[in-house]
Motif scaffolding. Structure first.
Motif, PDB file in Angstrom:
ATOM      1  N   SER A 186       2.451 -17.226  12.241  1.00 52.94           N
ATOM      2  CA  SER A 186       2.997 -18.204  11.482  1.00 52.94           C
ATOM      3  C   SER A 186       3.860 -18.360  11.064  1.00 52.94           C
ATOM      4  CB  SER A 186       2.508 -18.361  10.035  1.00 52.94           C
ATOM      5  OG  SER A 186       2.739 -17.392   9.533  1.00 52.94           O
ATOM      6  N   GLY A 187       4.593 -17.734  11.653  1.00 48.20           N
ATOM      7  CA  GLY A 187       6.802 -17.693  11.344  1.00 48.20           C
ATOM      8  C   GLY A 187       6.783 -17.600  10.044  1.00 48.20           C
ATOM      9  N   ASN A 188       6.109 -17.141   9.084  1.00 46.31           N
ATOM     10  CA  ASN A 188       6.387 -16.821   7.936  1.00 46.31           C
ATOM     11  C   ASN A 188       6.967 -15.859   8.040  1.00 46.31           C
ATOM     12  OD1 ASN A 188       5.504 -18.939   6.482  1.00 46.31           O
ATOM     13  ND2 ASN A 188       3.538 -18.552   5.718  1.00 46.31           N
ATOM     14  N   PRO A 189       8.614 -15.078   7.027  1.00 49.35           N
ATOM     15  CA  PRO A 189       8.627 -13.794   7.140  1.00 49.35           C
ATOM     16  C   PRO A 189       7.779 -12.834   6.238  1.00 49.35           C
ATOM     17  CG  PRO A 189       9.568 -14.835   5.836  1.00 49.35           C
ATOM     18  CD  PRO A 189       9.024 -16.290   6.426  1.00 49.35           C
ATOM     19  N   VAL A 190       7.626 -11.598   7.131  1.00 49.06           N
ATOM     20  CA  VAL A 190       7.393  -9.839   5.993  1.00 49.06           C
ATOM     21  C   VAL A 190       8.242 -10.035   5.313  1.00 49.06           C
ATOM     22  CG1 VAL A 190       5.920  -8.394   6.882  1.00 49.06           C
ATOM     23  CG2 VAL A 190       6.566  -9.767   8.219  1.00 49.06           C
ATOM     24  N   THR A 191       7.278  -9.561   4.249  1.00 50.49           N
ATOM     25  CA  THR A 191       7.536  -9.807   2.750  1.00 50.49           C
ATOM     26  C   THR A 191       7.452  -8.200   1.941  1.00 50.49           C
ATOM     27  OG1 THR A 191       7.273 -10.692   1.375  1.00 50.49           O
ATOM     28  CG2 THR A 191       9.224 -11.889   2.602  1.00 50.49           C
ATOM     29  N   ALA A 192       7.968  -7.698   0.954  1.00 52.85           N
ATOM     30  CA  ALA A 192       6.694  -6.206   0.155  1.00 52.85           C
ATOM     31  C   ALA A 192       5.629  -7.486  -0.304  1.00 52.85           C
ATOM     32  CB  ALA A 192       8.192  -6.029  -0.521  1.00 52.85           C
ATOM     33  N   ASN A 193       6.167  -8.236  -0.692  1.00 52.51           N
ATOM     34  CA  ASN A 193       4.666  -9.460  -1.768  1.00 52.51           C
ATOM     35  C   ASN A 193       4.325  -9.693  -0.668  1.00 52.51           C
ATOM     36  OD1 ASN A 193       6.622 -10.578  -4.197  1.00 52.51           O
ATOM     37  ND2 ASN A 193       7.802 -12.363  -3.289  1.00 52.51           N
ATOM     38  N   ASP A 194       3.999  -9.691   0.136  1.00 56.35           N
ATOM     39  CA  ASP A 194       2.727  -9.665   1.367  1.00 56.35           C
ATOM     40  C   ASP A 194       1.648  -8.114   2.147  1.00 56.35           C
ATOM     41  OD1 ASP A 194       3.072 -12.382   2.422  1.00 56.35           O
ATOM     42  OD2 ASP A 194       4.899 -11.456   3.434  1.00 56.35           O
ATOM     43  N   VAL A 195       2.782  -7.339   0.883  1.00 61.44           N
ATOM     44  CA  VAL A 195       2.439  -5.903   1.133  1.00 61.44           C
ATOM     45  C   VAL A 195       1.715  -5.680   0.000  1.00 61.44           C
ATOM     46  CG1 VAL A 195       2.699  -3.627   1.161  1.00 61.44           C
ATOM     47  CG2 VAL A 195       4.280  -5.128   2.534  1.00 61.44           C
ATOM     48  N   VAL A 196       2.609  -6.203  -1.212  1.00 64.37           N
ATOM     49  CA  VAL A 196       1.312  -5.951  -2.281  1.00 64.37           C
ATOM     50  C   VAL A 196       0.205  -7.022  -2.811  1.00 64.37           C
ATOM     51  CG1 VAL A 196       1.844  -6.922  -4.757  1.00 64.37           C
ATOM     52  CG2 VAL A 196       3.714  -5.722  -3.827  1.00 64.37           C
ATOM     53  N   PHE A 197       0.343  -8.144  -1.717  1.00 59.03           N
ATOM     54  CA  PHE A 197      -0.801  -9.209  -1.813  1.00 59.03           C
ATOM     55  C   PHE A 197      -1.791  -8.005  -1.183  1.00 59.03           C
ATOM     56  CE2 PHE A 197      -2.966 -12.105   0.458  1.00 59.03           C
ATOM     57  CZ  PHE A 197      -3.796 -13.248  -0.490  1.00 59.03           C
ATOM     58  N   SER A 198      -1.643  -7.964   0.440  1.00 57.69           N
ATOM     59  CA  SER A 198      -2.469  -6.884   1.272  1.00 57.69           C
ATOM     60  C   SER A 198      -3.877  -6.199   0.441  1.00 57.69           C
ATOM     61  CB  SER A 198      -1.995  -6.756   2.202  1.00 57.69           C
ATOM     62  OG  SER A 198      -1.053  -7.973   3.181  1.00 57.69           O
ATOM     63  N   LEU A 199      -2.790  -4.546  -0.176  1.00 55.54           N
ATOM     64  CA  LEU A 199      -2.795  -3.812  -1.036  1.00 55.54           C
ATOM     65  C   LEU A 199      -4.224  -4.175  -2.266  1.00 55.54           C
ATOM     66  CD1 LEU A 199      -0.737  -0.744  -0.620  1.00 55.54           C
ATOM     67  CD2 LEU A 199      -2.215  -1.710   1.148  1.00 55.54           C
ATOM     68  N   VAL A 200      -3.904  -5.422  -3.279  1.00 57.34           N
ATOM     69  CA  VAL A 200      -4.412  -5.767  -3.504  1.00 57.34           C
ATOM     70  C   VAL A 200      -5.100  -6.837  -2.893  1.00 57.34           C
ATOM     71  CG1 VAL A 200      -4.244  -6.993  -5.872  1.00 57.34           C
ATOM     72  CG2 VAL A 200      -2.212  -5.897  -5.424  1.00 57.34           C
ATOM     73  N   ARG A 201      -5.326  -7.402  -2.406  1.00 52.53           N
ATOM     74  CA  ARG A 201      -6.322  -7.469  -1.687  1.00 52.53           C
ATOM     75  C   ARG A 201      -7.900  -6.914  -1.564  1.00 52.53           C
ATOM     76  NH1 ARG A 201      -8.044  -9.818   3.095  1.00 52.53           N
ATOM     77  NH2 ARG A 201      -9.509 -11.650   3.004  1.00 52.53           N
ATOM     78  N   LEU A 202      -7.301  -6.159  -1.167  1.00 51.46           N
ATOM     79  CA  LEU A 202      -8.060  -4.422  -0.170  1.00 51.46           C
ATOM     80  C   LEU A 202      -9.111  -4.699  -1.235  1.00 51.46           C
ATOM     81  CD1 LEU A 202      -9.040  -2.734   2.007  1.00 51.46           C
ATOM     82  CD2 LEU A 202      -6.902  -1.025   1.096  1.00 51.46           C
ATOM     83  N   LEU A 203      -8.269  -4.027  -2.535  1.00 47.93           N
ATOM     84  CA  LEU A 203      -9.443  -3.224  -3.716  1.00 47.93           C
ATOM     85  C   LEU A 203      -9.570  -4.342  -4.164  1.00 47.93           C
ATOM     86  CD1 LEU A 203      -8.937  -0.430  -4.525  1.00 47.93           C
ATOM     87  CD2 LEU A 203      -6.953  -0.952  -3.312  1.00 47.93           C
ATOM     88  N   LYS A 204      -9.135  -5.588  -4.725  1.00 52.15           N
ATOM     89  CA  LYS A 204     -10.050  -6.411  -5.196  1.00 52.15           C
ATOM     90  C   LYS A 204     -11.204  -7.352  -4.324  1.00 52.15           C
ATOM     91  CE  LYS A 204      -7.341  -7.253  -8.843  1.00 52.15           C
ATOM     92  NZ  LYS A 204      -7.724  -7.092  -9.919  1.00 52.15           N
TER      93      LYS A 204
END
Length: 531
Positions: free
Chosen positions: A103-121
């Protein structure tokens, strides 16, 4: 001249967008890769949901993970989005590279947090591996954090060692999604699942152009990929479930790789110039799942009779061939800590004696469910014939991936033929699927758990495996792995490993740089093609 190689070579091209095999095709272009495969089990492209092998190869190229392991370098863990990481007594801190999503958005640590939280939620079957290690929907937000844009930290739990957690983060389900983009598509608190099932929001070397179920998937090179734009401008996954048709397409040059051929069709390429055959060791197994909720199958003597009622060597030679080798212990035989195979050779007389001892001297009837693709249909037919010799009448029910997987997860089967992969490339990781069942009750509805699906209650095995996961002394952990295997065999398992599973792949030798991954997480960004 016979061609076998550990490193595959494949090439590429773009086909017409139809499932019908055309009469003729020009040679595939040098900047395009066409893979003939079965897309029958491709049910979702959400990386925190899709776990089937063919799904994973697509996700591996549209997404990145923090880390990956190199099967050619003794399973060493290496960085992907993470340039480096620090391990301490309570967790792991990752330092991220500069990267952008498609998309052009930068990869940040917030994306990592979101992804792992999303996996468990989301709490679907894809989350099972992390739940085993003590992460769950209630605790995950307190165990992951973004220290700054480029620094991510995950705390370890008392159920896991840091090394094992690193391996778990190499799984496809730990892919990092574009949190900014996904949050635009959340519907009824679904974490964007409805949208991500048919779209992609990753930072991998390719982007998703098109997916038509049971037909075709088209990926386009990601010009913003942090590793540089791939040489293959386009990758096409073509649904080619009929082995003979796929073989002809490969011979004509209509496709560059075939990974769903029957064993006989694979063998036709052994003496063909211009092709390479490889057997990727997956670390997993073809399994006979027995529903221990069924009255007869709840009896260990019956399960032992079935174990003695299958001609593993004969099936391995005549049916499996390059797809696997006989193995009834759930750790690949050449992995550290693997024990010798039990004497579960085909002994029909002994099997009939065990059935009589269990109270079934005249046998009984069962239904065996299987996905309708190679080699499982032929495997089911062979098992049907074997068990018929010991008095068990087996009816085979074939179905597509969605139907059979749903039956497995709902405990709606007598016998079923799934396949699996090791959770981690270690003995304990291989045992995880076979010895983990924290709550066998129907109310637990733990459909992501391989053993739960067979209603096999194994508290002793489960507790020993959990203890082994916590053990930080490598030698002691290996001793526990041996003990787990011995206790597993002694219990006459309801999840019976039949064959160590290989992935035979036939490719056009024009292609350079393809290396099949044990978990189907095969990256294609380094693939090139010669004239």
């Amino acid at each position: 001249m016979k061609h076998f190689s550990k490193h595959l070579m494949i090439g590429a091209a773009f086909l017409a967008m139809t499932a019908v095999v055309p009469a003729t095709f020009a040679a595939t272009p040098n900047d395009q890769l066409v893979i003939g495969t079965s897309l029958a089990q491709l049910l979702s492209l959400d990386p925190q949901q899709g776990t089937e092998p063919k799904t994973l190869e697509i996700l591996a190229n549209t997404y990145d993970r923090l880390v990956h392991f190199d099967s050619e370098d003794n399973f060493a863990v290496k960085g992907q989005l993470a340039e480096s990481w620090d391990i301490d007594d309570t967790g792991i801190t990752f330092h991220l590279r500069d990267a952008t999503f498609s998309s052009g958005n930068p990869v940040t640590a917030n994306d990592v947090v979101f992804s792992l939280v999303r996996l468990l939620k989301l709490d679907q079957s894809a989350a099972a591996g992390f739940k085993t290690f003590g992460y769950n929907a209630d605790t995950i937000e307190g165990l992951v954090s973004a220290i700054d844009d480029k620094t991510f930290r995950i705390e370890t739990t008392d159920a896991i060692t840091p090394d094992a957690l690193l391996y778990r983060l190499t799984n496809g389900v730990a892919s990092i999604v574009d949190s900014v983009e996904v949050q635009k598509h959340i519907n009824n608190d679904d974490y964007g699942n409805e949208w991500l099932r048919t779209n992609a929001a990753g930072s991998g070397p390719y982007t998703l152009n098109r997916w038509t179920p049971n037909n075709i998937v088209i990926l386009e090179a990601n010009a913003q990929f942090w590793g540089g734009e791939p040489a293959m401008r386009r990758v096409v996954f073509r649904h080619a479930p009929e082995s003979q048709a796929a073989r002809l397409m490969l011979e004509r040059g209509d496709i560059d790789i075939a990974n769903a051929l029957s064993a006989p069709d694979v063998r036709t390429f052994e003496n063909k110039d211009g092709f390479v055959i490889d057997q990727v060791k997956t670390g997993g197994f073809y399994v006979l799942a027995m529903n221990a909720g069924h009255e007869a199958l709840s009896n260990p003597l019956v399960r032992e009779a079935i174990a003695y009622g299958i001609d593993y060597q004969g099936i391995g030679q005549t049916v499996l061939g390059p797809y696997g080798r006989a193995r009834n212990v759930p750790v690949p035989e050449d992995w550290e800590g693997a024990i010798a195979n039990p004497d579960w050779s085909f002994q029909p007389e002994k099997a009939r004696e065990l059935l009589a001892e269990a109270g079934y001297p005249n046998g009984f009837s069962l239904t065996l469910k299987t996905i309708a693709q190679a080699p499982r249909v032929d495997l089911a037919t062979a098992i049907q014939a074997n068990l018929g010799e010991i008095g068990i009448n087996v009816r085979i029910q074939q179905g597509n991936g969605a139907d059979i997987v749903a039956s497995h997860r709902a405990r709606d089967f007598d016998l079923l033929l799934p396949q699996n992969s090791a959770a981690d490339p270690t003995a304990i990781g291989a045992l995880d699927n076979f010895t983990n069942n924290p709550d066998n009750s129907l109310e637990a509805n733990n459909a992501g758990n391989f053993v739960w699906r067979s209603a096999w209650d194994i508290p002793e095995l489960h507790n020993l495996r959990a203890e082994a996961n916590r053990e930080r002394d490598a030698a002691k952990r290996l001793e526990m792995a041996v003990e787990l295997q011995e206790k597993f065999i002694a219990a006459s398992p309801a999840v019976l490993p039949l064959f160590e599973r290989f992935e035979p792949i036939v490719v056009n030798a024009r292609v350079v740089g393809y290396e099949g991954h044990p978990w189907s997480l095969t990256r294609l960004d380094d693939v090139t093609k010669t004239d």
